[in-house]
Design an enzyme around this catalytic site. Sequence first.
Site, PDB file in Angstrom:
ATOM      1  N   ASN A  46       0.839  -1.205   0.000  1.00 48.31           N
ATOM      2  CA  ASN A  46       0.000   0.000   0.000  1.00 48.31           C
ATOM      3  C   ASN A  46       0.869   1.248   0.000  1.00 48.31           C
ATOM      4  OD1 ASN A  46       0.627  -0.865   2.680  1.00 48.31           O
ATOM      5  ND2 ASN A  46      -1.025   0.339   3.540  1.00 48.31           N
ATOM      6  N   VAL A  47       0.468   2.204  -0.806  1.00 52.07           N
ATOM      7  CA  VAL A  47       1.192   3.468  -0.944  1.00 52.07           C
ATOM      8  C   VAL A  47       0.208   4.592  -0.667  1.00 52.07           C
ATOM      9  CG1 VAL A  47       2.594   4.925  -2.451  1.00 52.07           C
ATOM     10  CG2 VAL A  47       2.720   2.425  -2.679  1.00 52.07           C
ATOM     11  N   GLU A  48       0.443   5.297   0.443  1.00 54.95           N
ATOM     12  CA  GLU A  48      -0.470   6.363   0.854  1.00 54.95           C
ATOM     13  C   GLU A  48       0.013   7.719   0.350  1.00 54.95           C
ATOM     14  OE1 GLU A  48      -0.939   5.814   5.110  1.00 54.95           O
ATOM     15  OE2 GLU A  48      -2.120   3.984   4.773  1.00 54.95           O
ATOM     16  N   ASN A  49      -0.816   8.725   0.581  1.00 55.88           N
ATOM     17  CA  ASN A  49      -0.513  10.062   0.073  1.00 55.88           C
ATOM     18  C   ASN A  49      -1.119  11.104   1.013  1.00 55.88           C
ATOM     19  OD1 ASN A  49      -1.204  12.505  -1.916  1.00 55.88           O
ATOM     20  ND2 ASN A  49       0.451  11.297  -2.789  1.00 55.88           N
ATOM     21  N   SER A  50      -0.508  12.290   1.051  1.00 61.67           N
ATOM     22  CA  SER A  50      -1.062  13.394   1.851  1.00 61.67           C
ATOM     23  C   SER A  50      -2.502  13.664   1.468  1.00 61.67           C
ATOM     24  CB  SER A  50      -0.266  14.675   1.606  1.00 61.67           C
ATOM     25  OG  SER A  50       1.041  14.518   2.053  1.00 61.67           O
ATOM     26  N   SER A  51      -2.785  13.506   0.193  1.00 61.36           N
ATOM     27  CA  SER A  51      -4.171  13.594  -0.269  1.00 61.36           C
ATOM     28  C   SER A  51      -4.745  12.180  -0.091  1.00 61.36           C
ATOM     29  CB  SER A  51      -4.193  14.037  -1.732  1.00 61.36           C
ATOM     30  OG  SER A  51      -5.523  14.101  -2.173  1.00 61.36           O
ATOM     31  N   GLU A  59      -3.061  -4.920  -2.796  1.00 60.22           N
ATOM     32  CA  GLU A  59      -3.589  -5.854  -3.800  1.00 60.22           C
ATOM     33  C   GLU A  59      -3.578  -5.204  -5.183  1.00 60.22           C
ATOM     34  OE1 GLU A  59      -4.869  -4.948  -0.910  1.00 60.22           O
ATOM     35  OE2 GLU A  59      -6.278  -6.418  -0.106  1.00 60.22           O
ATOM     36  N   CYS A  90     -10.378  -4.817   0.646  1.00 62.56           N
ATOM     37  CA  CYS A  90     -11.452  -3.811   0.597  1.00 62.56           C
ATOM     38  C   CYS A  90     -12.300  -4.007  -0.665  1.00 62.56           C
ATOM     39  CB  CYS A  90     -10.864  -2.405   0.651  1.00 62.56           C
ATOM     40  SG  CYS A  90     -10.198  -1.826  -0.916  1.00 62.56           S
ATOM     41  N   CYS A  93     -10.656  -3.208  -4.060  1.00 63.44           N
ATOM     42  CA  CYS A  93      -9.710  -4.250  -4.492  1.00 63.44           C
ATOM     43  C   CYS A  93     -10.443  -5.483  -5.000  1.00 63.44           C
ATOM     44  CB  CYS A  93      -8.764  -4.628  -3.353  1.00 63.44           C
ATOM     45  SG  CYS A  93      -7.515  -3.357  -3.069  1.00 63.44           S
TER      46      CYS A  93
HETATM   47  N1  THU Z   1      -5.261  -1.446   2.626  1.00 65.55           N
HETATM   48  C1  THU Z   1      -4.731  -2.326   1.730  1.00 65.55           C
HETATM   49  O1  THU Z   1      -3.579  -2.171   1.297  1.00 65.55           O
HETATM   50  N2  THU Z   1      -5.501  -3.356   1.322  1.00 65.55           N
HETATM   51  C2  THU Z   1      -6.799  -3.570   1.727  1.00 65.55           C
HETATM   52  O2  THU Z   1      -7.491  -4.400   1.183  1.00 65.55           O
HETATM   53  C3  THU Z   1      -7.336  -2.799   2.847  1.00 65.55           C
HETATM   54  C4  THU Z   1      -6.611  -1.529   3.140  1.00 65.55           C
HETATM   55  C5  THU Z   1      -4.437  -0.310   3.068  1.00 65.55           C
HETATM   56  C6  THU Z   1      -4.905   1.022   2.544  1.00 65.55           C
HETATM   57  C7  THU Z   1      -4.380   1.975   3.600  1.00 65.55           C
HETATM   58  O3  THU Z   1      -3.049   2.337   3.252  1.00 65.55           O
HETATM   59  C8  THU Z   1      -4.331   1.149   4.863  1.00 65.55           C
HETATM   60  O4  THU Z   1      -4.475  -0.205   4.476  1.00 65.55           O
HETATM   61  C9  THU Z   1      -5.421   1.498   5.863  1.00 65.55           C
HETATM   62  O5  THU Z   1      -6.665   1.521   5.261  1.00 65.55           O
END
Ligand code: THU
Length: 130
Positions: A46-51, A59, A90, A93
């Site tokens: 998972n790669v998050e962002n300030s936005s 996945e 989620c 995904c």
């Molecule tokens: N996340 C995933 O990488 N996969 C999922 O199926 C559920 C959520 C990540 C997204 C976010 O970076 C973090 O988990 C919290 O929601």
Amino acid sequence: MLTKELEKILINKALEARDNSYSPYSKFPVGAALLTKNDEIFIGTNVENSSIGLTICAERSAICAAVSNGDREFRTLVVAGPLDEPVSPCGACRQFMCEFGDFEVIIYSENEIIRTTTKKLLPLDFKLEL
Ligand code: THU
């Protein structure tokens, strides 16, 4: 069905990918490893962002890596969250996975491993009939 040996390899790859998670906001690292029908393995995290809404899940990262490499036929996706219990993919995904058909999904955790499929995770997936 995967051999136990191959399943272990995929789990380890998902855990390695999880170590590379960029999740400074949620502090919830997730890793994924995707085995294709021609026996390649692609990983994603998972790669998050300030936005915040721009975040991509592990996945989808793994699927994008495979498709970018020209692979669209998948056998098994392993996902590993940060908890001792399974972290279920989620909804976004699930839809993303179903685009590429019905394949095995293994949701790994220390305490429990769930073995399911994309169609079981999202039985009535959206299909665009043009
Ligand atoms: N996340 C995933 O990488 N996969 C999922 O199926 C559920 C959520 C990540 C997204 C976010 O970076 C973090 O988990 C919290 O929601």
